[in-house]
Write a protein that holds these residues in place. Sequence first.
Motif, mmCIF file in Angstrom:
data_model
loop_
_atom_site.group_PDB
_atom_site.id
_atom_site.type_symbol
_atom_site.label_atom_id
_atom_site.label_comp_id
_atom_site.label_asym_id
_atom_site.label_seq_id
_atom_site.Cartn_x
_atom_site.Cartn_y
_atom_site.Cartn_z
ATOM 1 N N LEU A 1 0.822 -1.224 0.000
ATOM 2 C CA LEU A 1 0.000 0.000 0.000
ATOM 3 C C LEU A 1 0.848 1.263 0.000
ATOM 4 O O LEU A 1 0.324 2.364 0.081
ATOM 5 N N LYS A 2 2.162 1.052 -0.056
ATOM 6 C CA LYS A 2 3.080 2.195 -0.016
ATOM 7 C C LYS A 2 2.811 3.067 1.211
ATOM 8 O O LYS A 2 2.841 4.304 1.139
ATOM 9 N N ALA A 3 2.516 2.415 2.311
ATOM 10 C CA ALA A 3 2.298 3.134 3.566
ATOM 11 C C ALA A 3 3.647 3.612 4.101
ATOM 12 O O ALA A 3 4.692 3.034 3.780
ATOM 13 N N ASP A 4 3.612 4.664 4.886
ATOM 14 C CA ASP A 4 4.846 5.225 5.443
ATOM 15 C C ASP A 4 5.198 4.612 6.785
ATOM 16 O O ASP A 4 6.339 4.675 7.234
ATOM 17 N N ILE B 1 -2.378 -1.331 11.456
ATOM 18 C CA ILE B 1 -2.989 -0.138 10.847
ATOM 19 C C ILE B 1 -1.946 0.615 10.023
ATOM 20 O O ILE B 1 -0.992 1.176 10.584
ATOM 21 N N PRO B 2 -2.108 0.614 8.705
ATOM 22 C CA PRO B 2 -1.154 1.383 7.894
ATOM 23 C C PRO B 2 -1.317 2.875 8.156
ATOM 24 O O PRO B 2 -2.433 3.355 8.351
ATOM 25 N N ARG B 3 -0.203 3.586 8.150
ATOM 26 C CA ARG B 3 -0.229 5.033 8.406
ATOM 27 C C ARG B 3 0.495 5.770 7.283
ATOM 28 O O ARG B 3 1.457 5.264 6.712
ATOM 29 N N PHE B 4 0.047 6.970 7.041
ATOM 30 C CA PHE B 4 0.579 7.781 5.944
ATOM 31 C C PHE B 4 1.006 9.144 6.483
ATOM 32 O O PHE B 4 0.460 9.619 7.491
ATOM 33 N N LEU B 5 1.948 9.752 5.791
ATOM 34 C CA LEU B 5 2.529 10.995 6.303
ATOM 35 C C LEU B 5 1.474 12.068 6.568
ATOM 36 O O LEU B 5 1.611 12.865 7.495
ATOM 37 N N ASP B 6 0.412 12.084 5.764
ATOM 38 C CA ASP B 6 -0.595 13.136 5.946
ATOM 39 C C ASP B 6 -1.763 12.695 6.832
ATOM 40 O O ASP B 6 -2.781 13.373 6.902
#
Length: 142
Positions: A79-82, A106-111
Amino acid sequence: MSLINDCVFCKIIRSELPCVRLYEDDLVLAFLDIAPFNLGHSLVIPKQHHHSITTLPEDCQGRLMAVASKLAAATLRSLKADAFNLLLNNGSCAGQEVPHVHLHVIPRFLDDHPIFNPAKQQYKDQAQMQETADKIRTKLGE
Ligand code: AMP
Ligand code: ZN
């Protein structure tokens, strides 16, 4: 502890309720959370019904974490998660709604907005902090 239980996750394990399975072995099952914090949020659960991680046999605890770690790595890559959160709510006042142990991945993203925003506690001083740690160490040693 009982091997047969009417809880929602036991029904998923017995295929009496549907789920989107991600992984399964002799001890654990992983599937997508139906109401995700982010798309790709998954749950890893033991096949034995336990309300609390504290009563779950150690081999199941270990497998739960090992699978969650692999699942997190796969989630990051796919998912290209950060980043990701591994989260286990244990007990109702800790936010546990389903009374069957489950580890959230839980995947997390920069924003992302922060998921957690609890009212933070503070130690009165260093001594109180040490005292607290000592109590925990004592219990760990028992
Ligand atoms: P907790 O608050 O830690 O008990 O989290 C329970 C999680 O289980 C929540 O994130 C729910 O969205 C999820 N959940 C509940 N029922 C299902 C279901 N049938 N399939 C997938 N996830 C579910
Ligand atoms: Zn159960």
